[in-house]
Design a protein around this motif. Structure first.
Motif, PDB file in Angstrom:
ATOM      1  N   THR A 178      13.550  17.900   0.601  1.00  0.00           N
ATOM      2  CA  THR A 178      12.032  18.213   0.701  1.00  0.00           C
ATOM      3  C   THR A 178      11.695  16.604   1.160  1.00  0.00           C
ATOM      4  OG1 THR A 178      12.189  18.068  -1.358  1.00  0.00           O
ATOM      5  CG2 THR A 178      12.228  20.119  -0.764  1.00  0.00           C
ATOM      6  N   THR A 179      10.432  16.667   1.412  1.00  0.00           N
ATOM      7  CA  THR A 179       9.660  15.227   1.482  1.00  0.00           C
ATOM      8  C   THR A 179       8.153  15.565   0.952  1.00  0.00           C
ATOM      9  OG1 THR A 179      11.205  14.588   2.725  1.00  0.00           O
ATOM     10  CG2 THR A 179       8.541  13.674   3.004  1.00  0.00           C
ATOM     11  N   ASN A 239      -5.286   5.399  -4.652  1.00  0.00           N
ATOM     12  CA  ASN A 239      -4.908   5.228  -3.472  1.00  0.00           C
ATOM     13  C   ASN A 239      -3.759   4.707  -2.968  1.00  0.00           C
ATOM     14  OD1 ASN A 239      -7.709   6.490  -2.455  1.00  0.00           O
ATOM     15  ND2 ASN A 239      -8.623   3.568  -2.916  1.00  0.00           N
ATOM     16  N   LEU A 240      -2.817   4.342  -4.156  1.00  0.00           N
ATOM     17  CA  LEU A 240      -1.364   4.174  -3.683  1.00  0.00           C
ATOM     18  C   LEU A 240      -0.935   5.515  -3.225  1.00  0.00           C
ATOM     19  CD1 LEU A 240       0.815   2.217  -3.558  1.00  0.00           C
ATOM     20  CD2 LEU A 240       1.079   3.333  -6.023  1.00  0.00           C
ATOM     21  N   LYS A 241       0.212   4.847  -1.639  1.00  0.00           N
ATOM     22  CA  LYS A 241       1.082   6.191  -1.239  1.00  0.00           C
ATOM     23  C   LYS A 241       2.103   5.860  -1.334  1.00  0.00           C
ATOM     24  CE  LYS A 241       1.696   7.563   3.426  1.00  0.00           C
ATOM     25  NZ  LYS A 241       1.774   7.385   5.066  1.00  0.00           N
ATOM     26  N   VAL A 242       2.604   7.192  -2.423  1.00  0.00           N
ATOM     27  CA  VAL A 242       4.181   7.022  -2.684  1.00  0.00           C
ATOM     28  C   VAL A 242       4.644   8.570  -2.115  1.00  0.00           C
ATOM     29  CG1 VAL A 242       5.415   7.591  -4.799  1.00  0.00           C
ATOM     30  CG2 VAL A 242       3.331   6.022  -4.912  1.00  0.00           C
ATOM     31  N   THR A 243       5.439   8.049  -1.646  1.00  0.00           N
ATOM     32  CA  THR A 243       6.890   9.187  -0.841  1.00  0.00           C
ATOM     33  C   THR A 243       7.720   9.103  -1.544  1.00  0.00           C
ATOM     34  OG1 THR A 243       5.036   8.403   1.586  1.00  0.00           O
ATOM     35  CG2 THR A 243       7.568  10.193   1.204  1.00  0.00           C
ATOM     36  N   TYR A 244       7.798  10.223  -1.675  1.00  0.00           N
ATOM     37  CA  TYR A 244       9.944  10.626  -2.749  1.00  0.00           C
ATOM     38  C   TYR A 244      10.164  11.772  -1.720  1.00  0.00           C
ATOM     39  CZ  TYR A 244      12.943  12.806  -5.554  1.00  0.00           C
ATOM     40  OH  TYR A 244      13.818  13.483  -6.440  1.00  0.00           O
ATOM     41  N   VAL A 245      11.666  10.975  -1.443  1.00  0.00           N
ATOM     42  CA  VAL A 245      12.256  11.728  -0.036  1.00  0.00           C
ATOM     43  C   VAL A 245      13.759  13.101  -1.048  1.00  0.00           C
ATOM     44  CG1 VAL A 245      13.623  11.685   1.615  1.00  0.00           C
ATOM     45  CG2 VAL A 245      11.696  10.720   1.527  1.00  0.00           C
ATOM     46  N   ASP A 246      13.637  13.664  -1.662  1.00  0.00           N
ATOM     47  CA  ASP A 246      14.785  14.271  -2.208  1.00  0.00           C
ATOM     48  C   ASP A 246      15.834  15.142  -1.046  1.00  0.00           C
ATOM     49  OD1 ASP A 246      16.645  15.753  -3.699  1.00  0.00           O
ATOM     50  OD2 ASP A 246      14.759  16.924  -4.921  1.00  0.00           O
ATOM     51  N   GLU A 247      17.113  13.842  -0.589  1.00  0.00           N
ATOM     52  CA  GLU A 247      17.901  14.524   0.127  1.00  0.00           C
ATOM     53  C   GLU A 247      18.874  16.302  -0.663  1.00  0.00           C
ATOM     54  OE1 GLU A 247      19.964  10.840   1.756  1.00  0.00           O
ATOM     55  OE2 GLU A 247      18.245  10.694   2.818  1.00  0.00           O
ATOM     56  N   VAL A 248      18.540  15.729  -1.567  1.00  0.00           N
ATOM     57  CA  VAL A 248      19.664  17.400  -2.069  1.00  0.00           C
ATOM     58  C   VAL A 248      19.465  18.363  -2.312  1.00  0.00           C
ATOM     59  CG1 VAL A 248      20.543  17.683  -4.920  1.00  0.00           C
ATOM     60  CG2 VAL A 248      20.383  15.629  -4.381  1.00  0.00           C
ATOM     61  N   GLN A 249      18.049  18.068  -2.055  1.00  0.00           N
ATOM     62  CA  GLN A 249      17.171  19.306  -1.431  1.00  0.00           C
ATOM     63  C   GLN A 249      16.699  19.643  -0.582  1.00  0.00           C
ATOM     64  OE1 GLN A 249      16.803  22.090  -4.490  1.00  0.00           O
ATOM     65  NE2 GLN A 249      17.447  20.697  -5.704  1.00  0.00           N
ATOM     66  N   SER A 261       0.594  -1.393   0.095  1.00  0.00           N
ATOM     67  CA  SER A 261       0.427   0.328  -0.293  1.00  0.00           C
ATOM     68  C   SER A 261       0.717   1.413   0.056  1.00  0.00           C
ATOM     69  CB  SER A 261      -0.877   0.224   0.942  1.00  0.00           C
ATOM     70  OG  SER A 261      -0.390   0.043   2.264  1.00  0.00           O
ATOM     71  N   GLU A 262       2.597   1.144   0.212  1.00  0.00           N
ATOM     72  CA  GLU A 262       3.042   2.466   0.305  1.00  0.00           C
ATOM     73  C   GLU A 262       4.355   1.850  -0.582  1.00  0.00           C
ATOM     74  OE1 GLU A 262       4.078   3.623   3.620  1.00  0.00           O
ATOM     75  OE2 GLU A 262       1.888   3.302   4.488  1.00  0.00           O
ATOM     76  N   ILE A 263       4.494   2.835  -0.992  1.00  0.00           N
ATOM     77  CA  ILE A 263       6.211   2.893  -1.777  1.00  0.00           C
ATOM     78  C   ILE A 263       6.967   4.450  -1.596  1.00  0.00           C
ATOM     79  CG2 ILE A 263       7.516   2.969  -3.822  1.00  0.00           C
ATOM     80  CD1 ILE A 263       4.836   1.454  -5.233  1.00  0.00           C
ATOM     81  N   LYS A 264       8.089   3.963  -1.226  1.00  0.00           N
ATOM     82  CA  LYS A 264       9.100   5.515  -0.475  1.00  0.00           C
ATOM     83  C   LYS A 264       9.989   5.420  -1.068  1.00  0.00           C
ATOM     84  CE  LYS A 264      11.344   7.438   3.222  1.00  0.00           C
ATOM     85  NZ  LYS A 264      11.922   7.110   4.744  1.00  0.00           N
ATOM     86  N   VAL A 265      10.789   6.076  -1.898  1.00  0.00           N
ATOM     87  CA  VAL A 265      11.891   6.169  -2.744  1.00  0.00           C
ATOM     88  C   VAL A 265      12.401   7.892  -2.526  1.00  0.00           C
ATOM     89  CG1 VAL A 265      12.717   7.362  -5.241  1.00  0.00           C
ATOM     90  CG2 VAL A 265      10.158   5.607  -5.210  1.00  0.00           C
ATOM     91  N   THR A 266      13.850   7.716  -2.456  1.00  0.00           N
ATOM     92  CA  THR A 266      14.589   8.521  -2.077  1.00  0.00           C
ATOM     93  C   THR A 266      15.739   8.817  -2.788  1.00  0.00           C
ATOM     94  OG1 THR A 266      13.914   7.496   0.360  1.00  0.00           O
ATOM     95  CG2 THR A 266      16.196   9.256   0.141  1.00  0.00           C
ATOM     96  N   LEU A 267      16.247   9.716  -3.244  1.00  0.00           N
ATOM     97  CA  LEU A 267      16.941  10.461  -3.356  1.00  0.00           C
ATOM     98  C   LEU A 267      18.169  11.178  -2.765  1.00  0.00           C
ATOM     99  CD1 LEU A 267      18.421  11.347  -6.569  1.00  0.00           C
ATOM    100  CD2 LEU A 267      17.408  13.338  -6.323  1.00  0.00           C
ATOM    101  N   HIS A 268      19.057  10.388  -2.898  1.00  0.00           N
ATOM    102  CA  HIS A 268      20.413  10.212  -1.630  1.00  0.00           C
ATOM    103  C   HIS A 268      21.169  12.007  -1.939  1.00  0.00           C
ATOM    104  CE1 HIS A 268      19.722   6.714   0.242  1.00  0.00           C
ATOM    105  NE2 HIS A 268      18.908   6.170  -0.700  1.00  0.00           N
ATOM    106  N   LYS A 269      21.659  12.463  -1.103  1.00  0.00           N
ATOM    107  CA  LYS A 269      22.615  13.659  -0.823  1.00  0.00           C
ATOM    108  C   LYS A 269      23.391  13.766  -2.411  1.00  0.00           C
ATOM    109  CE  LYS A 269      21.916  14.474   4.215  1.00  0.00           C
ATOM    110  NZ  LYS A 269      22.648  15.238   5.132  1.00  0.00           N
ATOM    111  N   ASP A 270      24.435  12.807  -2.455  1.00  0.00           N
ATOM    112  CA  ASP A 270      24.747  12.376  -3.546  1.00  0.00           C
ATOM    113  C   ASP A 270      24.429  13.025  -5.202  1.00  0.00           C
ATOM    114  OD1 ASP A 270      23.915  10.355  -4.093  1.00  0.00           O
ATOM    115  OD2 ASP A 270      25.985   8.764  -3.716  1.00  0.00           O
TER     116      ASP A 270
END
Length: 637
Positions: A215-216, A203-213, A59-68
């Motif tokens: 923001t979440t 209804n799919l929950k998708v979280t995007y974490v941008d560590e460069v900027q 039900s949830e997906i999380k994608v993270t773009l790391h600081k590099d």
């Protein structure tokens, strides 16, 4: 040429094993090593998580773009990739999925009813093209970890200490710089793809974490593609011509979702998806959708006898201005290549067409006012396309006989460039003479016309192009006609219609507006067509002189006058009797004149009015006159 042939034998045959084919020929698997190929790595891993959600396991997906900015993690709360040993290879299933081409759980149809991943190569391809990949799996209260480099295991499957809750998979990878010229991910590209996934999968929950900027963002849409359509319309600045969109949701052997709206735009825009995968090159599902749309609309038009006499409506007319989202979920999609940008299943086309046609037809019959408005928009598109096509064909037939000399009646301006230059199209030679004497020769050109111009709404294109007044206007303006219009060739910055302020002048202005609307509408949409507002009355009040455009303006001026002297009122019979200086002061001088810019707020209403008032069918004019006869106060005959 050498006389000794190079020996060519079995030892020259190279058999690539494992993931070597991917590293040798990455373009075969991800389309290339450009930015599109780089981001395709992310899509492959995200699509695997989406497949879990699509089949009810996540039900949830999380994608993270790391600081590099060069590494990405994709997590889901699905079942977790199996970690037990495969009965044949005796290797952990996780290792097989990430190191063996065509190894996966989507071949037997038992674990995944529908999926975007089909070939069992996505995750292993990403692994092969990554300088490092780390897989973490949660299953049965235990967390497992395995590390890879360029597709080769660097560790065995490890059990991490401590109990964990839930299940799921996290894949972290860094693209190999020896494969990709640039390994920096574009955050906006990733964000857009993730938000789109949340639209396609309700209804799919998708979280995007941008560590460069730093923001979440979290995306989740209850209305799915209906919300998506609203966003697409906003992005394209497309104004819908009806409030509620057409929505189709069918969940039979294949799940189909369609939403569409017609807009005021002149282009067609369709976004299609198969099992959540965007199909930029379309395919059988798009073909079926377009076929169902065209047949459904045609059936409605034919049933209610709405086609104007002599007008042929094409499928381009029906789809003009349409914005649509088409999403289908099918068990055995056949994509064109690993990049999956086109669907090839032939059986999908009749399935989609057979669902869309009756649903759209029923929707139109249940919403007659909306449907009739849509049909009016289609008829307007058909008329415009027919006029453009006929004009282009007629011009093509003229070939090398086109006029190259400016018309002799044109008094051109001195300025060579377009700049702030203006062309006044003036009613009559007499008015043209006054305008020529009163104008600013540096930037104002005058083209007088003889009497009432041709009604181009009734005339054939051949007759129109043979008309001397039309020819002179086209030559003077210089931008072409119909499908050949190019505003870069426009000889003047503004085109201004200047006719008498009486009813005859208004009729001539209407005839000219009809010509421009039907054959050079770009002048209107680009804001370059104007109507001059010459006075109909001169009013002398004592030592002051006022100019009134019409009777209402005259009455207003008189009502505001408080002096004792009697007003002297002069009604101009036409522009020709104005002295050049008076015409300059009241109508030509940019500092004192009044210009009315020609704008179209409602294309459908404009098309209807021009068709009714200027077209061949006189019945609309007859009814208009009869319905409003009692409103006439003064009849100018």
């Amino acid at each position: 040429m050498s006389t000794v042939a190079k020996e060519y034998s079995a030892k020259d045959i190279v058999a690539l094993e494992g993931l070597d084919p991917v590293r040798k020929r990455p373009g075969m698997y991800i389309g290339g090593v450009s930015a599109a190929g780089l981001h395709h790595l992310v899509w492959e891993i995200v699509d695997n998580s989406v497949d879990e959600a699509m089949n009810g396991h996540a039900s949830e997906i999380k994608v993270t773009l790391h600081k590099d900015g060069q590494s990405v993690s994709v997590s889901d709360n699905g079942r977790g990739i199996p970690v037990d040993k495969h009965p044949k290879t005796k290797k952990p299933a996780l290792e097989m999925v990430l190191t063996v081409l065509h190894a996966g759980g989507k071949f037997d149809g038992n674990n995944y009813k529908t999926s975007g991943g089909l070939h069992g190569v996505g995750a292993s391809v990403v692994n092969a093209l990554s300088k490092e990949m780390v897989a973490v799996v949660k299953r049965d209260g235990i967390q497992y970890r395995m590390q890879f480099a360029k597709g080769i295991p660097q560790t065995k499957l490890q059990k991490l200490k401590g109990a964990v809750r839930g299940t799921g998979t996290t894949i972290t990878f860094s693209p190999d710089p020896t494969i990709f010229p640039k390994t920096d991910f574009d955050s906006a590209t990733i964000r857009t793809r993730l938000e789109t996934a949340s639209f396609i999968h309700r209804n799919l929950k998708v979280t995007y974490v941008d560590e460069v900027q730093g923001t979440t963002e979290t995306f989740q849409h209850e209305q799915g593609i209906v919300d998506y359509l609203a966003q697409v319309l906003k992005e394209r600045s497309a104004k819908p011509i009806h409030e509620s969109p057409f929505i189709l949701r069918e969940d039979n052997s294949d799940r189909l979702e369609v939403v569409l709206q017609w807009t005021e735009s002149t282009d067609e825009h369709v976004r299609s998806y198969v099992n959540g995968i965007p199909t930029a090159s379309g395919g059988s599902h798009e073909t079926g959708f377009r076929g169902g749309l065209t047949k459904g609309v045609r059936n409605y038009i034919d049933t209610h006898n709405l086609t104007p006499r002599g007008l042929k409506i094409s499928h381009e007319d029906i789809r003009e201005g349409m914005v649509a989202i088409v999403s289908i979920f099918t068990a055995e999609p056949q994509f064109q290549g690993q990049t999956k940008d086109r669907l090839n299943n032939p059986e999908v086309q009749p399935l989609v067409e057979g669902a869309v046609r009756p649903a759209l037809e029923q929707w139109m019959n249940n919403n007659r006012s909306v449907a009739d408005f849509i049909v009016a928009r289609i008829i307007a598109a058909a008329r415009a396309r027919a006029a453009s096509r006929a004009a282009s064909d007629a011009i093509s037939r003229k070939g090398g006989s086109k006029r190259t000399m400016l018309p002799g009646k044109l008094s051109d301006c001195v300025s060579g460039g377009r700049g702030e230059s203006e062309l006044f199209i003036v009613e009559g030679d007499s008015a043209g003479g006054s305008a020529k004497q009163g104008r600013d020769r540096n930037c104002q050109a005058i083209l007088p016309l003889r009497g009432k111009v041709l009604n181009t709404e009734c005339a054939t294109v051949k007759k129109m192009l043979e008309n001397k007044e039309i020819q002179d206007m086209l030559t003077a303006i210089g931008c072409g006609i119909g499908g050949n219009v190019d505003l870069a060739n426009l000889r003047y910055d503004r085109v201004i219609l200047l006719a008498d302020a009486d009813s005859d002048g208004h009729h001539i202005t209407t005839l000219l507006l009809t010509f421009f609307y039907r054959h050079i509408p770009q002048l209107i949409s680009d804001g370059r067509l104007f109507i001059a507002q010459p006075p109909l009355y001169r009013i002398d009040l004592g030592k002051e002189t006022f100019w009134a455009a019409d009777e209402a303006d005259r009455d207003r001026i008189l009502a505001e006058y408080t002096g004792r002297s009697l007003p002297e009122i002069t009604r101009f019979k036409g522009l020709g009797e104005m002295m050049p200086k008076v015409l300059w002061d009241t109508t030509l001088n940019p500092a004192t004149r009044r210009l009315l810019k020609v704008e179209i707020d409602d294309h459908l209403e404009t098309d209807r009015v021009i068709s009714d008032l200027m077209g061949r069918d006189a019945s609309a004019r007859f009814h208009f006159i009869m319905d409003r006869a009692d409103e006439v106060e003064v009849l100018d005959v």
